[in-house]
Design an enzyme around this catalytic site. Structure first.
Site, short mmCIF file in Angstrom:
data_model
loop_
_atom_site.label_atom_id
_atom_site.label_comp_id
_atom_site.label_asym_id
_atom_site.label_seq_id
_atom_site.Cartn_x
_atom_site.Cartn_y
_atom_site.Cartn_z
N CYS A 117 52.57 79.10 60.86
CA CYS A 117 51.94 77.79 60.86
C CYS A 117 52.92 76.65 60.68
O CYS A 117 52.55 75.48 60.79
CB CYS A 117 50.82 77.71 59.83
SG CYS A 117 51.30 78.10 58.16
N HIS A 172 42.67 81.34 58.00
CA HIS A 172 42.72 81.34 59.46
C HIS A 172 42.90 82.76 59.98
O HIS A 172 43.35 83.64 59.25
CB HIS A 172 43.91 80.51 59.95
CG HIS A 172 43.78 79.03 59.74
ND1 HIS A 172 44.75 78.29 59.12
CD2 HIS A 172 42.80 78.16 60.09
CE1 HIS A 172 44.38 77.02 59.08
NE2 HIS A 172 43.20 76.91 59.66
#
Length: 258
Positions: A248, A163
């Site tokens: 995250c 990501h």
């Protein structure tokens, strides 16, 4: 006053089956992971954050990485449509949790895909990683949702990590930080500071110049301390084995005004 609300989701029994894309799979200790998660959540609470647990998703190995379920801008939650199809069952309970906090809710619709971990906000600039998990239609829908609210959406390439926020995050002054071998285009950011370790690129802004970061980046912590920040270090080794990082493991809702 701006809020300090955070959504978290405890790791489930199938955590060790979580997806890995850019690294070799290593054994994960679920009991240790749970202890590390509890320590992470306690750090948030110790620094004034009110945490809300999203309902467990025991059949979803990656559900602990709750940031991927949505993107927040102002008081609007844009629910993700994960690029990995097996993660899509994580979304409904995340919706329930964020609606209960009074957020307006929008969602990415097919054929768009977007993971929350691909979004980095720096002021009103919303950087979106265009790569393996977020597609062009997801970027288009992100623009449609947030540009009317005053966001400036900037797409940047992501090919070396899972990501965008696996590669970069930002310091309180807006400087983007990243480990150069993992950043596709450092010039995409107006201010970029290289850090010496991969996990040194990941910080959560706790407030008051305090940076939540992983214990695996001591040289980066020293760099941030030299810049006048206060690193607050947590061990998240079991989540790092699954390409996870400090960002995250929570969704921070900073712009809910009472």
């Amino acid at each position: 006053m701006p809020s300090k609300q955070a959504l978290v989701r405890r790791p489930g029994p199938r955590l060790a089956e979580g997806l890995v894309t850019h690294i070799e799979r290593r054994p994960v200790d679920p009991a240790l992971a749970l202890r590390q998660w509890e320590s992470y959540v306690q750090v948030l609470r110790d620094h004034g954050w009110h945490t809300t647990e999203v309902a467990p998703a025991d059949d979803c190995p990656d559900a602990v990485f709750v940031e991927d379920t949505m993107v927040m801008f102002r008081n609007v939650a844009l629910l993700a449509r994960p690029g990995a199809g097996q993660r899509r069952p994580e979304i409904p309970d995340a919706r329930t949790a964020v609606e209960a906090l009074g957020c307006s809710v929008n969602e990415i619709r097919a054929p768009g895909t977007l993971d929350g971990g691909d979004i980095l906000k720096v002021g009103d600039t919303v950087y979106v990683g265009r790569g393996g998990r977020t597609n062009a239609e997801g970027v288009r829908q992100l623009r449609a949702a947030f540009e009317p609210l005053g966001a400036r959406v900037v797409a940047v390439p992501v090919s070396r990590v899972l990501h965008l926020k696996s590669a970069v995050t930002a310091l309180p002054d807006g400087t983007v930080i990243g480990h150069p071998p993992l950043v596709d285009d450092p010039a995409a950011f107006s201010r970029f500071l290289p850090v010496p370790e991969e996990s040194g690129a990941h910080v959560v802004l706790l407030g008051g110049g305090k940076l939540l970061m992983a214990a695996s980046a001591p040289k980066s912590a020293e760099l941030f301390a030299d810049l006048g920040y206060q690193p607050v270090v947590v061990d998240i080794s079991e989540f790092e084995k699954l390409e996870g990082c400090v960002t995250c493991l929570s969704v921070r809702l900073r712009e809910l005004y009472a």
